[in-house]
Scaffold this active site. Structure first.
Site, mmCIF file in Angstrom:
data_model
loop_
_atom_site.group_PDB
_atom_site.id
_atom_site.type_symbol
_atom_site.label_atom_id
_atom_site.label_comp_id
_atom_site.label_asym_id
_atom_site.label_seq_id
_atom_site.Cartn_x
_atom_site.Cartn_y
_atom_site.Cartn_z
ATOM 1 N N TYR A 142 -3.275 -9.441 0.162
ATOM 2 C CA TYR A 142 -4.165 -9.760 -0.956
ATOM 3 C C TYR A 142 -3.727 -11.041 -1.671
ATOM 4 C CZ TYR A 142 -6.979 -5.484 -1.246
ATOM 5 O OH TYR A 142 -7.875 -4.478 -1.021
ATOM 6 N N LYS A 191 2.956 0.384 9.524
ATOM 7 C CA LYS A 191 2.544 0.090 10.902
ATOM 8 C C LYS A 191 3.750 -0.576 11.568
ATOM 9 C CE LYS A 191 -0.563 -0.078 14.195
ATOM 10 N NZ LYS A 191 -1.049 1.152 14.866
ATOM 11 N N ASP A 223 -2.430 4.539 11.084
ATOM 12 C CA ASP A 223 -3.573 5.073 11.844
ATOM 13 C C ASP A 223 -3.487 6.600 11.932
ATOM 14 O OD1 ASP A 223 -1.298 4.627 13.386
ATOM 15 O OD2 ASP A 223 -2.378 3.953 15.172
ATOM 16 N N ASP A 247 -5.513 0.483 -0.182
ATOM 17 C CA ASP A 247 -6.925 0.306 -0.538
ATOM 18 C C ASP A 247 -7.789 1.175 0.370
ATOM 19 O OD1 ASP A 247 -9.280 -0.855 -1.654
ATOM 20 O OD2 ASP A 247 -9.419 -2.141 0.123
ATOM 21 N N ASP A 251 -9.721 5.152 -0.529
ATOM 22 C CA ASP A 251 -11.159 5.450 -0.419
ATOM 23 C C ASP A 251 -11.383 6.651 0.498
ATOM 24 O OD1 ASP A 251 -11.886 3.244 -1.996
ATOM 25 O OD2 ASP A 251 -13.663 2.872 -0.759
HETATM 26 C C1 IPM Z 1 -9.898 -1.226 -5.280
HETATM 27 C C2 IPM Z 1 -10.993 -2.206 -4.938
HETATM 28 C C3 IPM Z 1 -10.447 -3.623 -5.052
HETATM 29 C C4 IPM Z 1 -9.292 -3.763 -4.079
HETATM 30 C C5 IPM Z 1 -11.497 -4.728 -4.827
HETATM 31 C C6 IPM Z 1 -12.660 -4.579 -5.781
HETATM 32 C C7 IPM Z 1 -10.886 -6.096 -4.912
HETATM 33 O O1 IPM Z 1 -11.502 -1.942 -3.679
HETATM 34 O O2 IPM Z 1 -9.362 -1.308 -6.411
HETATM 35 O O3 IPM Z 1 -9.590 -0.380 -4.452
HETATM 36 O O4 IPM Z 1 -9.529 -4.035 -2.885
HETATM 37 O O5 IPM Z 1 -8.152 -3.611 -4.498
HETATM 38 MG MG MG Z 2 -10.758 -0.181 -2.791
#
Ligand code: IPM
Ligand code: MG
Length: 359
Positions: A142, A191, A223, A247, A251
């Site tokens: 990032y 990884k 993975d 990240d 999710d």
């Molecule tokens: C998160 C989001 C952010 C990230 C984006 C919006 C830049 O997806 O906080 O998980 O990738 O960190």
């Molecule tokens: Mg995210």
């Protein structure tokens, strides 16, 4: 106590959900005799519209000079075509970096009242899911150098993923310390069969694990982690991982609960300054309709009370108030089930408030 809170509602549903969390904080302040002073800062698309950039220098300074930061969400289709340097997300990364918020805690908890919202079978969910992802937030790909250049007549893009020992060690310590306060189980996700950054990550974690003999430690490839989260999620307590893996996995993990609208997060520095935000996005399709679920933001405010202000009783009270509202059967549209009562975003905020102290 007197606390200065920078409030960054952002875009889409951000302002609506943040307003509910502020209501809850106000109630806590009046019941416990605290004073919370809010300063509002534009972030994301709304700042691009006003100032041409996703957050101003003054905005960042304001956050730095606060005791904590409450964020809604940023972004939306309106700003998708912005050049990379002024995209709404850029502001989020800038705040994380400038405030040195290297430790991102994402608790993934299945509320018993919402168990049927999980897309997983009952036998997989078992007694419930309660895991915590500790994501490194200010390093890795990032923040490494990136470029797109022309080589041999075609475009070639490169993103560098650097990690230094001290960055790995400090997030590792947060993870081990957090595991000690939970079920004392830590899995470090990497990884290491491919990446140098992961091999370094693993070495540093192994040295740390010797200091934390009470914590049962294991390594797991990213993975395989993605698979295990679906196959057997209850095996996990705390997961620690680098920025991009965190990240993606957070999710995935949030979907185990079927209610991403309920998930809070805390981004912490080495001091008490932190930024608190729900993990969902700005949901532009329902913005301004007063139907969004504010509970992820309300629970983020609870994390703020706990981690930045050390107000444990107050944080517990907010979390209990959320549970009571769920017990009573009130739901926003995203978590509505048969036999429950649909309420708006602001009604949900009022219901939580009504369970804190005397009205
Ligand atoms: C998160 C989001 C952010 C990230 C984006 C919006 C830049 O997806 O906080 O998980 O990738 O960190
Ligand atoms: Mg995210």
């Amino acid at each position: 106590m007197n606390k200065k809170i920078a409030v960054l509602p952002g875009d889409g549903i951000g302002p609506e959900i943040v307003a509910q969390a502020v209501k809850v904080l106000d109630r806590i302040a009046s019941v416990y005799g605290h004073k919370f002073e809010y300063t509002y800062v534009d972030i994301g698309g709304c700042s691009i519209d006003k100032f041409g950039i996703p957050i101003t220098e003054e905005g960042i300074e304001l956050c730095k000079n606060s005791d904590s930061v409450l964020l809604g969400a940023v972004g939306g289709p309106k700003w998708d075509a912005c050049p990379p340097n002024i995209r709404p997300e850029k502001a989020l990364l800038a705040v994380r970096k400038e405030l040195n918020l290297f430790a991102n805690l994402r608790p993934i908890k299945l509320f018993p009242q919402l168990a049927s919202a999980s897309p997983l079978k009952k036998e997989i969910v078992g007694e419930g899911i309660d895991l915590l992802i500790v994501r490194e937030l200010t390093g890795g790909v990032y923040f490494g150098n990136r470029q797109t250049e022309e080589i041999n007549g075609e475009l070639v893009a490169t993103d560098i993923m650097p990690y230094s020992e001290h960055e790995i060690e400090r997030i590792g310590r947060v993870a081990f310390e957090t595991a000690l306060k939970r079920r004392k189980k830590l899995a470090s996700v990497d990884k290491a069969n491919v990446l140098d950054t992961s091999r370094l990550w693993r070495n540093v974690m192994h040295s740390l694990s010797k200091e934390y003999s009470e914590v049962s430690y294991s390594d797991i490839l990213v993975d395989n982690t993605a698979m295990q989260l679906i196959k057997n999620p209850t095996q996990f307590d705390v997961l620690v991982t680098e920025n991009m893996f965190g990240d993606i996995l957070s999710d995935e993990a949030s979907m185990l609960t079927g209610s991403i609208g309920m998930m809070p997060s805390a981004s912490l520095s080495s001091g008490t300054l932190g930024m608190y935000e729900p993990i969902h996005g700005s949901a532009p399709d329902i913005a301004g309709m007063n139907i969004a679920n504010p509970l992820g933001t309300v629970l983020s405010a609870a994390m703020m009370l706990r981690y930045s202000f050390h107000m444990t009783t107050e944080a517990d009270l907010v979390e209990q108030a959320v549970e009571k509202v769920l017990d009573e059967g009130y739901r926003t549209g995203d978590i509505l089930q048969e036999g429950t009562v649909k309420v708006s975003c602001s009604e949900m905020g009022d219901l939580v408030v009504s369970h804190i102290g005397m009205s």
